[in-house]
Write a protein that holds these residues in place. Sequence first.
Motif, mmCIF file in Angstrom:
data_model
loop_
_atom_site.group_PDB
_atom_site.id
_atom_site.type_symbol
_atom_site.label_atom_id
_atom_site.label_comp_id
_atom_site.label_asym_id
_atom_site.label_seq_id
_atom_site.Cartn_x
_atom_site.Cartn_y
_atom_site.Cartn_z
ATOM 1 N N LEU A 186 47.047 17.590 -24.854
ATOM 2 C CA LEU A 186 47.686 16.371 -24.330
ATOM 3 C C LEU A 186 47.338 16.172 -22.862
ATOM 4 C CD1 LEU A 186 49.732 14.079 -24.977
ATOM 5 C CD2 LEU A 186 51.523 15.603 -24.105
ATOM 6 N N LEU A 187 47.366 17.266 -22.070
ATOM 7 C CA LEU A 187 47.038 17.171 -20.645
ATOM 8 C C LEU A 187 45.575 16.779 -20.463
ATOM 9 C CD1 LEU A 187 47.776 17.538 -17.669
ATOM 10 C CD2 LEU A 187 47.273 19.985 -17.909
ATOM 11 N N ALA A 188 44.682 17.343 -21.278
ATOM 12 C CA ALA A 188 43.261 17.030 -21.157
ATOM 13 C C ALA A 188 42.993 15.569 -21.496
ATOM 14 C CB ALA A 188 42.448 17.945 -22.083
ATOM 15 N N LEU A 189 43.611 15.071 -22.559
ATOM 16 C CA LEU A 189 43.433 13.673 -22.954
ATOM 17 C C LEU A 189 43.991 12.736 -21.883
ATOM 18 C CD1 LEU A 189 44.390 13.904 -26.752
ATOM 19 C CD2 LEU A 189 42.125 13.351 -25.830
ATOM 20 N N ALA A 190 45.173 13.072 -21.374
ATOM 21 C CA ALA A 190 45.818 12.227 -20.364
ATOM 22 C C ALA A 190 45.000 12.201 -19.074
ATOM 23 C CB ALA A 190 47.229 12.730 -20.081
ATOM 24 N N ALA A 191 44.497 13.359 -18.653
ATOM 25 C CA ALA A 191 43.720 13.436 -17.413
ATOM 26 C C ALA A 191 42.424 12.651 -17.529
ATOM 27 C CB ALA A 191 43.441 14.888 -17.060
ATOM 28 N N THR B 182 42.984 3.365 -23.452
ATOM 29 C CA THR B 182 41.632 3.947 -23.401
ATOM 30 C C THR B 182 41.212 4.454 -24.777
ATOM 31 O OG1 THR B 182 42.257 6.262 -22.985
ATOM 32 C CG2 THR B 182 42.179 4.780 -21.076
ATOM 33 N N LYS B 183 39.934 4.754 -24.863
ATOM 34 C CA LYS B 183 39.390 5.478 -26.009
ATOM 35 C C LYS B 183 38.903 6.806 -25.460
ATOM 36 C CE LYS B 183 38.165 5.222 -30.447
ATOM 37 N NZ LYS B 183 39.116 4.892 -31.539
ATOM 38 N N THR B 184 39.640 7.866 -25.737
ATOM 39 C CA THR B 184 39.348 9.162 -25.126
ATOM 40 C C THR B 184 39.260 10.242 -26.203
ATOM 41 O OG1 THR B 184 40.554 8.540 -23.117
ATOM 42 C CG2 THR B 184 40.142 10.882 -23.460
ATOM 43 N N PRO C 192 37.748 15.665 -22.198
ATOM 44 C CA PRO C 192 36.926 14.924 -23.152
ATOM 45 C C PRO C 192 36.410 13.621 -22.532
ATOM 46 C CG PRO C 192 39.245 14.663 -23.679
ATOM 47 C CD PRO C 192 39.163 15.687 -22.574
ATOM 48 N N GLU C 193 35.491 12.967 -23.215
ATOM 49 C CA GLU C 193 34.889 11.739 -22.678
ATOM 50 C C GLU C 193 35.767 10.526 -22.975
ATOM 51 O OE1 GLU C 193 30.687 9.208 -23.023
ATOM 52 O OE2 GLU C 193 31.134 10.862 -24.398
ATOM 53 N N THR C 194 35.854 9.636 -21.980
ATOM 54 C CA THR C 194 36.551 8.362 -22.159
ATOM 55 C C THR C 194 35.501 7.261 -22.235
ATOM 56 O OG1 THR C 194 38.552 9.070 -21.007
ATOM 57 C CG2 THR C 194 38.120 6.706 -21.071
ATOM 58 N N THR C 195 35.524 6.521 -23.341
ATOM 59 C CA THR C 195 34.466 5.523 -23.570
ATOM 60 C C THR C 195 34.905 4.098 -23.283
ATOM 61 O OG1 THR C 195 35.080 5.469 -25.916
ATOM 62 C CG2 THR C 195 33.270 6.963 -25.253
ATOM 63 N N SER C 196 36.202 3.840 -23.199
ATOM 64 C CA SER C 196 36.676 2.494 -22.842
ATOM 65 C C SER C 196 37.955 2.619 -22.028
ATOM 66 C CB SER C 196 36.923 1.639 -24.099
ATOM 67 O OG SER C 196 38.014 2.149 -24.848
ATOM 68 N N PHE C 197 38.183 1.633 -21.163
ATOM 69 C CA PHE C 197 39.340 1.706 -20.257
ATOM 70 C C PHE C 197 39.829 0.286 -19.975
ATOM 71 C CE2 PHE C 197 41.221 1.488 -16.047
ATOM 72 C CZ PHE C 197 42.081 2.584 -16.006
ATOM 73 N N ASN C 198 41.137 0.080 -20.114
ATOM 74 C CA ASN C 198 41.721 -1.222 -19.792
ATOM 75 C C ASN C 198 43.090 -0.997 -19.159
ATOM 76 O OD1 ASN C 198 41.958 -4.159 -19.862
ATOM 77 N ND2 ASN C 198 43.516 -3.825 -21.455
ATOM 78 N N ALA C 199 43.297 -1.584 -17.951
ATOM 79 C CA ALA C 199 44.559 -1.389 -17.227
ATOM 80 C C ALA C 199 45.359 -2.680 -17.205
ATOM 81 C CB ALA C 199 44.276 -0.933 -15.805
ATOM 82 N N VAL C 200 46.677 -2.551 -17.345
ATOM 83 C CA VAL C 200 47.604 -3.680 -17.215
ATOM 84 C C VAL C 200 48.502 -3.379 -16.020
ATOM 85 C CG1 VAL C 200 49.396 -5.068 -18.306
ATOM 86 C CG2 VAL C 200 47.546 -4.081 -19.704
ATOM 87 N N ALA C 201 48.358 -4.176 -14.931
ATOM 88 C CA ALA C 201 49.067 -3.898 -13.675
ATOM 89 C C ALA C 201 50.554 -3.747 -13.893
ATOM 90 C CB ALA C 201 48.790 -5.015 -12.670
#
Length: 828
Positions: free
Chosen positions: A538-543, A584-586, A569-578
Amino acid sequence: MDALFEIKGMTCSACSSRLEKVINNMDGVNHASVNLATESLAVNFDKESTSVTEIIKSVEMSGFEATEKIEGTEVALPISGMTCSACSSRLERVLNATDGIVKAGVSLPGESATIKFNSAIISLRQIRQIIKDIGFEAGEIQSAQDAQKNFETRRKQNEAKLALMKKKLIYALTFTVPLLIITMGHMVGMPLPDFISPHHSPLGFALIQLFLTMPVLWFGKDFYIHGFPNLMRGTPNMDSLIAVGTSAAVVYSLWNLIEIVLGVDPQARAMDLYFESAATIITLILLGKFQEGRAKSRTSEAIEKLMDLTPAKAILLENGEQISTPIEEIGPGDNILIRPGDRVSADGTVYDGHSEIDESMLTGESMPVSKSEGDAVAGGTVNTGGGALKVRVKNVGENTVLSRIIKLVQDAQGSKAPISSLADTVSFYFVPTVMTIAVLSGLSWYFFSAEPFSFALRIFISVMVIACPCAMGLATPTAIMVGTGRGAQLGVLVKSGEALETAGKINTMIFDKTGTLTYGQPELVDTFVASGQNGEELLALAASAEKQSEHPLARAVLRAAEKTGISLPETTSFNAVAGLGIATKTGGHSMLLGNQEYLNRNFVGGLDDKNARDAASSFESAGQSPLYIAKDGKLAGIMAIADKIKKEAPATIKKLHALGVKTVMLTGDNEKVARTIAKSAGIDEVVAQVMPDRKAEVVNREKAQGRKVAMIGDGINDAPALASADLGIAMGTGIDVAIESGDIVLMKGDLSGVLTALALSRATVRNIKQNLFWAFAFNVLGIPVAAGALYIFGGPTLSPMFAAAAMSLSSVTVVTNALRLKFFTIEN
């Protein structure tokens, strides 16, 4: 369009007020502001309706000299191809005749040209082409004249001016002292030789006075050179008052001297001379002006101290050698060595070594700061530790933190506070009014009393001399100059006189939470892991998911992962909502990280789990922010992230309450966490779960209630709120301070700086009010006495000489009182 002009010839606030009114009345001028202390004129105008040339003409028609001041466009170019003075003279004439070039000077021995130009009209490339067309070649820029050089030049000019004033004063005293002995000595029984005794030789007595008076008038000739022309234009100033008053005394005395020569009652006429009054008035005013100038020169000591912080040379590290190099030759990317005891030469980053740096000149913090690899250092700070530091240069010259601070303080010292408007208005009408009172007083005593003409003349001269409005014009700017300079020494940068005055009126203080009330360095302190999930995974995915986010909570998760050393692990997509969270896709999983509302919006399952609710409630009660984490549509865990409240926060809030200031905290955190932190700090009101773009709404709500509102934040995402507040206060972080944000910047990021800012404001405004009181008191009380108001009831009159002393004393008193702010400290 904005333009700044240097003004010469102003001697009192009547001058500055009159000039300000004239320029403001010009077609196309939106706003004009004259600062007597810095001898400058700032104008905002429509370039389609008027021009710099027209403004300068208007200034000159008002009796002053104006030169456009253009920041950052003075360059020195090496010139090749010149062989004689005809070459340099021709080049200089052509450059000075070119539109857009303010001033050019060419040196044949130095083979260089110093050119000041308006970059909005002409470019450096075009100037190079002009030089080439004449037959010469211009090399690369040697150096630009930065703020420090400008200040040094001005300081030298002021020193030369003071030296000249001192010389004139000494010469004037040399003639005035014996003149007073001759004219007043016999009144106290001091014997005089028969050839200059009023009883034995009235003509000798009169001639020796004339002989001693004329040199004094010569040393004070500037009063006449400026005073009479201004009077002829219908724009009298302080010089006009002195010129008319002393001239009246001299002319009357010369008439009596002629009558003595003609034998018309010589002894009576000898006792009715006013040569000594004219000479003494000039000398006393020269004395007052010298003392005033010397005191004014001390108002910029704070800037002088900052200017002196940059070392002249740096130790350049190149090819394994240590080379002593002029600071002007150091550039970004160079490596320099800072030995123990040395001043840091430029802004940069430590790449080797460890030591302690004294940053008190920037932040006001007396404790040294530990520096090692990766830490930033600022030019002007001191290596007080025992180790040497190797620094890679980032900023030099005008881009350094120190130079930006100096520029900010200089701008603030040249600004006006709203409280100065009263003095400006009064000063504008003051001199004509005084001249009218002087004439009416003299005529009234002559025509409507039994007193002789000499008495009426003495009344006229006394009123003219005592009523100089200099003190009014100095009351505000001197206090602002000293106050803002002192603020810079204490780590509180005030950007304008208006901000300085407003700070003392604040009755609502709105705080951003993260980085303002708290340290802004949140840490992961606890984790709830949902059933069936692995805590390390969980920590690795969150980080990994938070790696691209700039949010403080994201950085806390990353730091926690780095401490464990787990691979991400690798994150392939990222979208932030202020204000809500990220998607993400991680590691092949769909991840959602954010607050509970964000996960609810995305229909995440497991949020109603009792264990999860209890964990979140426990975190919130402890003042910890819960970060909800969902994996593949289901709650995977909750991370508790805590940001410690600053140790000085409770005491600061308590003192603000004692000053009658209401406190409000803004945060994007949920209500429960926000109230826990607010309770610890002692905050009055909490507005939680507020988006960054809605912070300004809270500010405007308080303002709508008629309150004076200050917003204090980090100057980045709080920018709209800082701009909306009556006063924006930006928290700095030492050498990384964002001095462009807010009206006031707290350099050391210490919340108690708010108290310093408010106390400094109140002390400065109080000082200004004291100055204005004394300035007005001298005139309000002095003019009636000089006009003979007390004499009507059997009281004394005011001698013109005492009037001159009182006038000089008023200006010196005001400047000296302002200098007390140099010793301002906040009471604990």
